[in-house]
Scaffold this active site. Sequence first.
Site, PDB file in Angstrom:
ATOM      1  N   GLU A   1      -2.204  -6.004  10.000  1.00  0.00           N
ATOM      2  CA  GLU A   1      -2.960  -4.956  10.676  1.00  0.00           C
ATOM      3  C   GLU A   1      -3.524  -5.470  12.001  1.00  0.00           C
ATOM      4  OE1 GLU A   1      -5.724  -3.909   7.646  1.00  0.00           O
ATOM      5  OE2 GLU A   1      -4.157  -3.104   6.341  1.00  0.00           O
TER       6      GLU A   1
ATOM      7  N   GLU B   1      -0.937  -5.330  -0.440  1.00  0.00           N
ATOM      8  CA  GLU B   1      -2.167  -4.818  -1.049  1.00  0.00           C
ATOM      9  C   GLU B   1      -1.937  -4.094  -2.373  1.00  0.00           C
ATOM     10  OE1 GLU B   1      -3.319  -5.119   3.347  1.00  0.00           O
ATOM     11  OE2 GLU B   1      -1.519  -4.784   2.143  1.00  0.00           O
TER      12      GLU B   1
END
Length: 259
Positions: free
Chosen positions: A117, A137
């Site tokens: 990210e 994740e």
Amino acid sequence: MGTADKRFVRLGRDGGVVTLELINSKPLNILGTDAIEELTREFAAVTQDGDVRVVVFRGAGEKAFIGGADINEMVGLDRSGAEVFIRRLAGLCEAIRDCPVPVIARLAGWCLGGGLEVAASCDLRIAESGAKFGMPEVAVGIPSVIHSALLPALIGASHAAWLLLTGETIGADTAAAWGLVHEVVPTDALDARIAEIATKLSGFGPQAVRQQKRLLNSWFDMTVHGAIEDSIEQFGLAFLTGEPQHHMQAFLSRKKSTS
């Protein structure tokens, strides 16, 4: 902020090129709260420095750019704590996007989860051939959020779905084919190539480069028609800086001397 105050960031500077290096954050350069906050402050400081032309963002060593957010910290979070933690990480990503000069991500080794990210928030991503990328994740019970939202625009909805739903990693060549990284180079050529790009960008008109970055960021939230109209005004404003006249005349002079 003095050098003695820095625990997680090592700063380097060569003229207008600033290097921000994440240090003291475990072998894979893991992002915990303190590291996130210090990096965010450093990017904010760069924003205030009108002499900076380019930022190179890297992790310490060659094992990882950033191996993700700190699971040891996250495992003890409740709902409100989780929102505070992820909002803090979003703040770092926004500080990178808000940085007025180009930010080049030096991608060596692993780039995972929150690290990806952060990388997606940078303007240019240059990877070494052994780099690996993933959004794992879902494998630890949480969705990929915040600046994962940039991925569909960067690599397409299908590729983004694969990364976010499967949690699998991809290699540097696949990342380049998908548009996740701009260029892949041999490991021993990574620093030289990034230095070459940084030097090139530093030689452009600084106001034009800053203006171009602002436009690229603003286009994310605009319709095509709105972006076109806005860019017409920005094109005109560029001529108030004197940079177009200077650089165009230099180009014409070089062309004339070689003809």
